[in-house]
Design a protein around this motif. Structure first.
Motif, PDB file in Angstrom:
ATOM      1  N   VAL A 119       0.727  -1.236   0.089  1.00  0.00           N
ATOM      2  CA  VAL A 119       0.025   0.080  -0.055  1.00  0.00           C
ATOM      3  C   VAL A 119       0.864   1.200   0.054  1.00  0.00           C
ATOM      4  O   VAL A 119       0.504   2.176  -0.095  1.00  0.00           O
ATOM      5  N   THR A 120       2.318   1.185   0.090  1.00  0.00           N
ATOM      6  CA  THR A 120       2.853   2.497   0.319  1.00  0.00           C
ATOM      7  C   THR A 120       3.675   2.947  -1.047  1.00  0.00           C
ATOM      8  O   THR A 120       3.479   2.188  -2.038  1.00  0.00           O
ATOM      9  N   LYS A 139       9.522  -0.325   2.526  1.00  0.00           N
ATOM     10  CA  LYS A 139       8.784  -1.345   1.922  1.00  0.00           C
ATOM     11  C   LYS A 139       8.754  -1.197   0.410  1.00  0.00           C
ATOM     12  O   LYS A 139       8.797  -2.281  -0.103  1.00  0.00           O
ATOM     13  N   SER A 184       1.314  -4.053   7.456  1.00  0.00           N
ATOM     14  CA  SER A 184       1.991  -3.711   8.854  1.00  0.00           C
ATOM     15  C   SER A 184       1.324  -4.807   9.982  1.00  0.00           C
ATOM     16  O   SER A 184       0.298  -5.226   9.982  1.00  0.00           O
ATOM     17  N   LYS A 206      -2.347  -5.048  11.387  1.00  0.00           N
ATOM     18  CA  LYS A 206      -3.509  -5.275  10.471  1.00  0.00           C
ATOM     19  C   LYS A 206      -3.735  -6.795  10.324  1.00  0.00           C
ATOM     20  O   LYS A 206      -4.611  -7.131   9.522  1.00  0.00           O
ATOM     21  N   ARG A 237      -6.769   9.348  12.803  1.00  0.00           N
ATOM     22  CA  ARG A 237      -6.877   8.011  11.846  1.00  0.00           C
ATOM     23  C   ARG A 237      -6.059   7.049  12.533  1.00  0.00           C
ATOM     24  O   ARG A 237      -5.040   7.354  12.982  1.00  0.00           O
ATOM     25  N   GLN A 271      -4.808   2.480  12.086  1.00  0.00           N
ATOM     26  CA  GLN A 271      -4.830   1.310  11.623  1.00  0.00           C
ATOM     27  C   GLN A 271      -5.971   0.438  12.159  1.00  0.00           C
ATOM     28  O   GLN A 271      -6.203   0.771  13.547  1.00  0.00           O
ATOM     29  N   PHE A 297      -4.880   3.077   4.571  1.00  0.00           N
ATOM     30  CA  PHE A 297      -3.835   4.106   4.337  1.00  0.00           C
ATOM     31  C   PHE A 297      -3.908   5.016   3.159  1.00  0.00           C
ATOM     32  O   PHE A 297      -3.819   6.202   3.339  1.00  0.00           O
ATOM     33  N   ASN A 325       2.120   8.018  12.258  1.00  0.00           N
ATOM     34  CA  ASN A 325       3.037   7.250  11.359  1.00  0.00           C
ATOM     35  C   ASN A 325       4.435   7.375  11.387  1.00  0.00           C
ATOM     36  O   ASN A 325       4.769   8.347  12.291  1.00  0.00           O
ATOM     37  N   ASN A 337       6.606   7.047   6.047  1.00  0.00           N
ATOM     38  CA  ASN A 337       5.035   6.978   5.470  1.00  0.00           C
ATOM     39  C   ASN A 337       4.593   8.509   5.633  1.00  0.00           C
ATOM     40  O   ASN A 337       3.715   9.021   4.619  1.00  0.00           O
ATOM     41  N   TYR A 350       6.696  -4.755   9.418  1.00  0.00           N
ATOM     42  CA  TYR A 350       5.769  -5.537   8.383  1.00  0.00           C
ATOM     43  C   TYR A 350       5.919  -7.180   8.749  1.00  0.00           C
ATOM     44  O   TYR A 350       7.237  -7.227   8.788  1.00  0.00           O
TER      45      TYR A 350
HETATM   46  C1  LMR Z   1      -0.807   2.408   7.799  1.00  0.00           C
HETATM   47  O1  LMR Z   1      -1.884   2.090   7.369  1.00  0.00           O
HETATM   48  O2  LMR Z   1      -0.557   3.756   8.097  1.00  0.00           O
HETATM   49  C2  LMR Z   1       0.533   1.596   7.329  1.00  0.00           C
HETATM   50  O3  LMR Z   1       0.065   0.380   8.071  1.00  0.00           O
HETATM   51  C3  LMR Z   1       0.891   1.748   5.933  1.00  0.00           C
HETATM   52  C4  LMR Z   1       1.899   0.851   5.682  1.00  0.00           C
HETATM   53  O4  LMR Z   1       1.944  -0.244   5.212  1.00  0.00           O
HETATM   54  O5  LMR Z   1       3.129   1.230   6.081  1.00  0.00           O
END
Ligand code: LMR
Length: 334
Positions: free
Chosen positions: A37-38, A45, A95, A98, A173, A175, A196, A213, A217, A240
């Motif tokens: 997602v980044t 990552k 991450s 999650k 916000r 996770q 994200f 964050n 990020n 991660y």
């Molecule tokens: C987030 O959702 O803030 C992070 O997990 C995103 C990530 O993959 O670093």
């Protein structure tokens, strides 16, 4: 990357992946789709996934081919794990925050002020207890292959955050993690879980007031440009788990599986070494954008630690006291 950033990256010894454009696999090659997602460039990552793709496509050419999908272009983190079990993606690196729907053990990594720095995280992950976590979701069909680093978390908001009471009434916000939700409640805030990819717009529109964050990020998503400033709290981590479907992994031809595992191991060592430096570089970039970075003196940091300590009490049984003790034993230190 700007010329300055490139020069700075060089000075910090960062060797970022060259020529790793999106790889399209040939018909007949086994395709390994890697979704994340980044950003793909200038992010721990993204850079690790690009190097993995480059090495797989060079060294396993004709037998296997990797396609990396960055920036939630294939799945966001809410969808990627169910999709993996359906066979729609082979690898991802969500991450550690999650995986709450699949295991309580990994919630360990969300406990505030558990790890001193990313070296402590590394030390714990390399321990027996840390390595065992890679197999904590076998019952759910997932196998962890490697831990990849990002960095320590910082708070940001649309007003100055210095003491924990400054967070009172703010919407953050988060996770999707029960521990992080409890953390925001402990400082009088409200946690609002969202993917994200939605965070910048939510901060910009005022749907949420703040977020937490890492420097990498924050910089690569421009969160700092729509916040009052960033508080260098180092209160937690984003790290991660490179994860795959156990069935898919077990079904690979053994030689190929061994070679893939070896490439992943080498990429992990090489890229994890750079995660800290990349974070520092991204912090400098945030500062260069004219954004206020607030640091905490020892006394103020102690206030944050005290305010967040009830979160530990709330989750220690679910996570496991022995596991927490093993993580606390990792000292870190640069
Ligand atoms: C987030 O959702 O803030 C992070 O997990 C995103 C990530 O993959 O670093």
């Amino acid at each position: 990357m700007t010329m300055f950033a490139t020069a700075l990256g060089g000075a910090l010894g960062l060797a970022l992946t060259a020529n790793a454009a999106f790889a399209q696999c040939d018909a007949g090659e086994m395709t390994i789709r890697f979704a994340h997602v980044t950003a793909e460039r200038g992010h721990p990552k993204g850079e690790a996934a690009l190097l993995l793709q480059q090495r797989v496509n060079d060294e396993l050419d004709g037998r296997a081919c990797m396609e990396v999908y960055p920036s939630s272009s294939l799945f966001n983190d809410d969808d990627v794990l169910p999709a993996m079990l359906r066979g729609e993606v082979e690898m991802a690196a969500p991450s550690l925050s999650k995986f709450g729907a699949y295991t309580e053990s990994l919630q360990l990594f969300d406990l505030p002020f558990l790890f001193e720095d990313i070296l402590a995280v590394e030390e714990f992950q390399n321990s027996e207890a840390g390595q065992a976590l890679k197999e904590s979701m076998l019952d759910e069909g997932f196998l962890g292959l490697a831990f990849w680093h990002n960095g320590m978390k910082q708070f940001s908001a649309n007003r100055p955050l210095i003491e924990p009471t400054d967070a009172n009434g703010l919407r953050f916000r988060i996770q999707p993690s029960a521990v992080i939700n409890a953390q925001m409640e402990a400082i009088g805030g409200t946690g609002i879980a969202m993917p994200f990819s939605a965070v910048y717009d939510a901060l910009n529109s005022g749907e949420v007031d703040g977020q937490e964050n890492t420097w990498s990020n924050i910089y690569t998503q421009s969160f700092h440009t729509v916040q009052d400033g960033v508080t260098e709290s180092n209160h937690g981590i984003i790290d991660y788990l490179v994860v795959t479907s156990e069935d898919w992994w077990a079904g690979l031809e053994p030689d190929l599986r061994d070679e893939l595992a070896q490439i992943l191991l080498e990429v992990t060592h090489e890229r994890n070494r750079f995660a800290f430096e990349l974070g520092e570089l991204n912090k400098i970039r945030v500062r260069q954008d004219g954004v206020r970075i607030r640091t905490l003196d020892e006394e103020t940091r102690a206030l944050w630690i005290a305010a967040l300590s009830p979160v530990w009490t709330q989750f220690e049984d679910a996570i496991g006291r022995d596991l927490i003790a093993a993580a606390e034993a990792a000292e870190g230190g640069f």
